[in-house]
Every structure is written in C-alpha cells, then in structure tokens.
Design an enzyme around this catalytic site. Structure first.
Site, PDB file in Angstrom:
ATOM      1  N   SER A 673      44.242  76.949 -29.403  1.00 58.11           N
ATOM      2  CA  SER A 673      43.758  77.046 -28.021  1.00 58.11           C
ATOM      3  C   SER A 673      43.415  78.473 -27.620  1.00 58.11           C
ATOM      4  CB  SER A 673      44.809  76.481 -27.060  1.00 58.11           C
ATOM      5  OG  SER A 673      45.986  77.260 -27.072  1.00 58.11           O
ATOM      6  N   LYS A 716      48.934  76.191 -17.955  1.00 55.28           N
ATOM      7  CA  LYS A 716      48.357  77.502 -18.240  1.00 55.28           C
ATOM      8  C   LYS A 716      47.751  78.123 -16.980  1.00 55.28           C
ATOM      9  CE  LYS A 716      47.405  76.480 -23.099  1.00 55.28           C
ATOM     10  NZ  LYS A 716      46.388  76.211 -24.121  1.00 55.28           N
TER      11      LYS A 716
END
Length: 831
Positions: A673, A716
């Site tokens: 990611s 996040k």
C-alpha cells in the site's frame, strides 16, 4: 544538477477533493420505517448468507457417504447458529435413532457385546434385566429349599453311600475273616493284624512267631492290592455323583428361571439380539447356579486369595452378579427426532468414548459397565458439530474421526494403544455401526490447508459451506438487518433501540465491512455493540437506546484500547518521531500505515525518504536489506523499477542506485500500500522537486503507473487527520487515496466536519501523474508528438536526470576502459 525552474500555475485535469457527503454513507433513520425495535418482527429468513444457506440445504439433504460439511469463515459470522438452526429443523423430521447398550460377553468377557434397540426401549430393557436378576436371586434359593429337591439330593447321597460301601465291603469281609482290621488314618486307609479284637501294635507284632508274622504280612499285602483297586474306583464314582448332582441343580435351576426368561424373551420378540442374549444369560445362570446360592460376604484384602478379574467386575457392579446388568450407553427415549450434538471439547475420548478403570487391591480393572459414550455415540443417527481447530489440536482425534467416518463404525480405543505403551487390562468392545453427518467449523485458511495437506479430507468433507463476511447495503437488506438486530435485542433482553440507534449501528456495520455499500455479517461484534449501548443507556436511566448511546459505546470501546495509539501520537507531537505536516521537502513524503493491536486498528503516518545516485539501475529497499520488509512490500519496490524503466529513457539503461526507507521504523513492514508513496518520493528525488509535507499518501501502484486500491483507508485518513489536528488544521492538509477506495469510506464525524469546513481535504487519484501533480503543485507532463515531456514538468525533469546519469555512467565506463583511476571524472552529484 541545477534546481528545476518554478512552475507556479496549477495544472488542469486534476481530481477535485471529495465532498463531505462522499466521505460517509449516512443512514437516514426516517427511511427505516419504525420508531423502536419493539415495532419490528423477527426476520423470516437468514440474512446475508444465501450461498451458505444453499450449501447447507444440499449437505443436509444428501445422504450419500462422504457428504459431510465444512463451514468456513471468520469466527463470529454466525456459522454455528445458522448451521444449528438448519440441523435442528431437519432433525425434527427424522426418526429417533436406536438405543445403544453393552452387555457381558459370556464367551469372551474382554469383548463386550453390542445390543441396539428401538428408541426408548433401552432403559426398559435395563430395568427388565434388573428385575429379572432380583426374581432369579429369590427363585433359585427357594427352589433349592423344596422337599422335592431335598428328596432327590438325599436319594443321590444314599446312592453314593451305597456304592461307596459296596466297593469296600468285600475287602472288609475278607480282612475280618483273616483277623485284619481296616483303620482310617489322616494318611488314608491302613491294614493291621487283630488279636482278641484289638489291633496289635508294632512291638507286639515283632514278638509273634516268624511263621505267623509271615502269614499276616502276606494277607495284608494281598488286601492292600484289593484295597488299592477299590480306591481306584472312587474318582469315577465321585465324578458320576457330581454329574448327577449338577444335572439335578441345572434341572432345578431351569425349572426356577426358565419361565422368567421365556416371559422376558416374549417381550423382545422383535429384537433378535436381545433374545440371543437372554439365551446366553439363561445358560450362564444354569452353569453358575452356585453364585446364587453362595452367601455374599464383603470383600476383604486379608480374607483369602486375591479375587479374580471376574469377581472384581461383579463386586464393582454392586453385587456378585454384575455380569447380568446392562450398560445403557445411549438412551434416545426422550429424543424428538434425530440428535444434533455440539462437542466443545473434541479430544479422542470425548469423540469415540472411553473405558474407565477402578482401583482395587492395588490393581486397575475394568468391565463392560465402565464403558462411557463419546460424541459420535450420542450423535449417531443425526448430526455432530465440531470445531475443526480443536479437533486438529487434540492428539489422535483427527485421525480417529476420519477412521470412524471411513469405516462407518465407532471403535473405542484406549490412548495407550495409540502410544504403544504398557497398559492395564482393558476391553475390546464390539464396534458400533455409525451413521452420522459431521459439520466442521473453521476459518478459510484451515480449510484450504486441509484440502492441500490431507488427501482424505476432500473425500470425507465434500460440502463447502462458505460464509459471507459482508452483504449489500440495499434498502431491502437494511430493513431485514433492522429486523435481525431487533431479534438479537429481544433475545439478549436489552432495551428497545430507536430508529436512530439502529441507523448508527448500520453505519458502523458498513465501516466494519470496509465498504459504504456493504454491511458486515460479523454478528458477534454487532451483538457486543448492542449490549454496550444498552449499558450506557441504562447508566443514565433511559428506557430507549438512542444513537448517542451507540456513539458512546463506540467511543468507549476505542478509549479502552487506544493507549498505544495515544503514546504514538505523543511521540510525533514532541518530535521524537519526525513527521512534518507543513512545508516542503525533496525526496521526503508522509506515508500511511495501519497498526492492528488486538481488535483495535489505527492509522499512523510514517516518513518515507528516497536518495539517488549514479549506479547500475538498482532500487534498494533498505527494509528488505535488513530483513524488516515482507515479500509484498519487496514486490511493490520491484514494481517501481519496472515503472521507471518503461516510462523514462526506454532506449537507455537505468544508471542509478536509489535507496528507499521507512524512517524510524523498528518493526516489520509488509504490504504494497506504500508503493505509490515510495514512487512519489523517488520521483521527487530524481526531479529535485519538493513534495508538500502537509499531504499524506496511500495506495499501491502497478508498472503502468495506475494507483490501486488498498485496505484500511478509513484508519489511514483518520490517523493523519489526528496528527494534523495536534498542531492545528491549516486548510492545506489532506490525504491522497486511490479513486477505487472512495466507495470504502465511512469516516468519523470530526473528519467529515473538517472537510465541510475546508480545513482538511481528501483527493482521489487514479494515476501517479495525478498524484505527483497534487503533491508538488507542478504539472506531471505528458509526451508530445515528438515523444518528449515538457522540460519543466516533473516527468521531463526526471527523464533529464536519468539521461544525465546514463551519460555519466557511459563516461565512467569509457575512462575505466582507458585505465583511469577509480573516482576520476565520475558524476555523483545526486541528492
């Protein structure tokens, strides 16, 4: 390399920041159509598991061998409750299985015999045998007290006495005629001469004339031979008398108990096994009638010799006749259909049963009455539910379960036999025929490991019941979901929830699913939330749970688990961990990662830096070099090399060495990611264009420069938002996420409010070009008709730098070939 010229204008065609209504799919309570959950009925079908339901129907319906089921999916998705609901419904329409009994095997006592009777007849059979034994214990002694028995026994005794006297009469008469007496001594019969009616002693006998002594000795020797011949007839006579006495006893016993056993046999005329067993009981009673006549005395280790195994068996049963009792292993008399059993401790003995032992006189012994059933016995004729992980962890349990299913019979084995160690006296019971459908519960990884590692698994568990982890958040499904939550609330005896509270639970279910258009099927987590919200409502004395109580429960759950997160944020705030949320820097960017501590995931920014210099076309992943990077992270780094080589200077070799690192990372790093983030940092280092530190990035990238979806987008974004909030939001801060992750967003209320106020931004990007333009404020640049990037664009600056490095490498190679010393004329001025 000279610093790139400024290009302040904002390029066109860039994605716009997301609006507040794109950050969370709000559930409007008014659309749910009820005031409180008291207004809702229970759902008429199982929600969110259509695939699993069809698989269960198939697995329950098919009766062929090997079609056992494996229910796979995460724990808490309702696998057990759904399976149990179907099995209970099916079992009601099936006949109750037979009762299972073990009885004494009179021919081979170490191999108890199996008897199976129609459901509900096992307990009466056990009582009938107890009553039979009670009647026999009275009838036999009474029969042996009758005048008929006494007369017949007296007749046998007289017959024996007469035969005994007849054998010795001739010898007696001849001895008396020759003045010889027959004297009984402790050592047997003895012959001695007689004088004047008295036996002559040895001294007097020696005084007799020699001729008289010789004559007496000859007569005694002749009589001794005749006496010896007479005595040899005694064992034969005694054996004959014993046989006649035994026949008398057996005849009396048969007369006393025969009709009792015949009456019992008539009650079980339809069960051949019982009739055969009763015949054996009758024969054994007749053969061992003395057991019913012997006075019972309490056993004492000091009285007489050590009792035999059979005697200890009988004594343990409560009397000396325990071998005639019945061990009712499984009683289905109260069963309403077939059994559905869940065994929560599926070890070897709890599955196949066990043989217990008793300690007596310093030794361990056992008998058929000490055989205990296992889960397979109790579930025989029905269904057995097991936790696959527990079965596999218990020694020998998995292999024995497969053996039972394959052979279709249950063999009770002692663990000592599997270990091949010395064991006590034990039994080998007759196997029980097995007809059961087993359902294993486990996660997906365990299922796929078994399919690969155990060849027999696919043969025995042919039905895969795959449980969904989420389902569509459609209006119809939300209505069903509300009914399901109402059912849980009533079952848990909680306060009613109003529509606003249910709407908030639905929103949280979407967040747990990681998709605003889905809802989680993790029932256990939602049930916990309902209970905790009910607690907070009760703490302030309200009768109805509202959205505020649900929100309080969610906040409290996070607060109980967020200590480590708070410590991490404090370290960032006091600059122990270096994270910038303002300014610009070359080759430096804020990456985003998710940490999972127990059940609590949270996002945290991490500084990622890149450095480049002349080299041989390598992108060095420092995390991998020090063995902190996982394979997926390393794969993402390798993709960067493919992207650089394909996009820039395709006719020239890559002549750089780039190093990438997660700064102040002291644990393992895995996942791809951050691959787009690392690429942005690398492009900044190559172009010498600074990146805005007010922005953070997440997303993976492919070799074509397309930004791909990642997991944990909500955590996040919220993690970087929290860090920015520590120093105050400036309106310049935000996060770049993949466009594909927009539908996954279910952000917190404070984040949405900040976006609405324009103090925080979230950009969806599809390509690296879009992302680098947003991060640098400079056009990424596209090739023109001549195949060149605009010189002032990021891509143009990157390609120019790579060409410089390639030329420097060429010059270095030429000088190295001409013998130039190391380091002469080498371009190595990268940042």
């Amino acid at each position: 390399m000279a610093k790139a010229p400024e290009e302040p204008q904002h390029p066109g065609g860039l994605p716009k920041p997301l609006t507040a209504d794109q950050l969370c799919h709000i559930c409007d309570p008014a659309t749910l159509g009820f005031a409180t959950t008291d207004d809702l009925e229970a759902p008429r079908r199982i929600i969110g598991q259509e695939r699993a339901v069809e698989a269960i129907r198939f697995g329950v319906g098919i009766s062929k061998q090997g079609y056992n089921m494996f229910a796979l999916g995460p724990s808490g998705t309702g696998k057990y409750s759904v399976i149990r609901q179907f099995l209970d419904g099916r079992a009601k329409h099936l006949p109750a299985p037979k009762d299972t009994c073990y009885v004494h095997n009179f021919a081979q006592p170490h191999k108890p015999s199996l008897i199976q009777l129609p459901a509900g007849r096992g307990a009466p059979f056990r009582r009938d045998m107890e009553q039979l034994l009670d009647l026999v214990r009275v009838a036999i002694p009474r029969a042996f007290e009758t005048e008929e028995y006494r007369a017949r026994r007296k007749e046998l005794e007289n017959k024996f006495k007469g035969a005994h006297d007849a054998i010795f009469s001739d010898v007696q008469e001849e001895a008396e005629a020759n003045s010889i007496a027959m004297v009984r001594t402790p050592h047997g019969m003895m012959l001695a001469p007689v004088r004047n009616g008295e036996v002559i002693g040895p001294e007097e006998f020696e005084k007799l004339p020699e001729e008289e002594k010789t004559h007496a000795q000859e007569i005694i020797a002749d009589l001794q031979e005749k006496l010896r011949a007479a005595l040899s007839e005694m064992p034969k006579l005694e054996r004959q008398i014993r046989e006649e006495l035994l026949a008398l006893h057996q005849g009396i016993t048969m007369f006393a108990v025969g009709h009792l056993i015949d009456d019992l046999k008539s009650q079980y005329a339809d069960v051949q096994e019982v009739r055969h067993y009763l015949d054996q009981v009758r024969d054994d009673i007749v053969e061992h009638v003395e057991d019913f006549l012997r006075a019972e005395e309490p056993p004492s280790p000091m009285a007489g010799p050590m009792p035999t195994q059979a005697e200890m068996m009988d004594r343990h049963a409560g009397h000396g006749l325990g071998r005639y009792s019945v061990n009712l292993l499984v009683d289905n008399g109260a069963a309403d259909g077939a059994p559905v059993i869940y065994e929560d401790l599926p070890n070897l003995q709890s599955l196949i049963g066990r043989i217990e032992h008793i300690a007596q006189f310093g030794t361990l012994s056992t008998n058929f009455s000490l055989i205990q059933p296992g889960a397979l016995h109790r579930a025989n004729g029905g269904y057995l539910i097991l936790d696959a992980r527990k079965v596999l962890m218990a020694p020998f349990a998995w292999d024995e379960l497969k053996r039972a299913l394959k052979s279709r019979e249950i063999r009770i084995e002692s663990p000592e036999r599997f270990l091949s160690v010395a064991t006590t006296i034990t039994l080998d019971p007759e196997p029980v025929p097995l007809d059961v459908k087993v359902v294993l519960l486990g996660d997906r990884l365990l299922y796929y490991l078994l399919t690969q590692a155990d060849p027999e698994f696919n043969e025995m568990f042919k039905v895969e019941v795959d449980f969904e982890e989420s389902w569509d958040r459609s209006p119809e499904n939300m209505a069903l979901f509300s009914q399901f939550l109402a059912q849980v609330i009533r079952h848990q005896e909680l306060r009613p929830f109003d529509a606003g509270a249910i709407a908030r639970v639905i929103e949280h279910a979407a967040r747990l699913a990681g998709n605003s258009a889905k809802m989680t099927t993790h029932i256990r987590t939602l049930s916990d939330l309902l209970e905790e919200a009910d607690y907070w409502a009760g703490s302030i004395g309200t009768d109805v749970v509202t959205a505020e109580h649900v929100e309080r429960a969610l906040d409290a759950k996070i607060e109980r688990a967020d200590r480590i997160r708070d410590v991490s944020y404090e370290e960032i705030e006091d600059k122990t961990i270096l994270i910038e949320t303002s300014g610009e820097a070359v080759g430096q960017i804020n990456g985003l990662s998710v940490l999972q501590l127990g059940k609590f995931p949270f996002g945290r920014p991490t500084r990622i830096t890149a450095r480049v210099r002349l080299g041989r076309g390598q992108v060095v992943d420092i995390e991998r070099e020090v063995e902190l990077g996982g394979p997926l992270h390393s794969k993402g780094v390798l993709i960067l090399s493919g992207f650089l080589g394909a996009r820039y200077c395709p006719e020239l070799p890559l002549s750089l060495t780039a190093s990438l690192v997660f700064e102040q990372s002291y644990g393992g790093v895995d996942g791809d990611s951050a691959s787009s983030t690392e690429l942005y940092a690398l492009l900044s280092a190559l172009s010498d264009v600074p990146i805005k530190q007010s922005l953070a990035v997440t997303g993976s990238v492919n070799q074509h420069g397309q930004v791909q979806a990642i997991g944990g987008a909500n955590e996040k974004i919220e993690g970087f938002f929290d860090i920015c909030s520590l120093g105050g939001l400036t309106g310049e801060q935000g996060v770049l996420i993949p466009q594909a992750n927009v539908r996954h967003l279910m952000l917190r209320k404070d984040v949405i409010e900040a976006v609405s106020a324009g103090s925080f931004h979230i950009w969806p990007v599809e390509t690296i070009d879009q992302g680098i333009a947003l991060l640098t404020g400079r056009e990424a640049g596209a090739r023109d008709a001549a195949g060149n990037f605009p010189p002032a664009s990021v891509n143009g600056l990157v390609e120019a730098r790579l060409k410089e490095l390639a030329e420097a490498a060429r010059r270095f190679a030429r000088r190295a070939g001409d013998g130039a010393g190391p380091g002469d004329g080498t371009d190595n001025d990268g940042p």
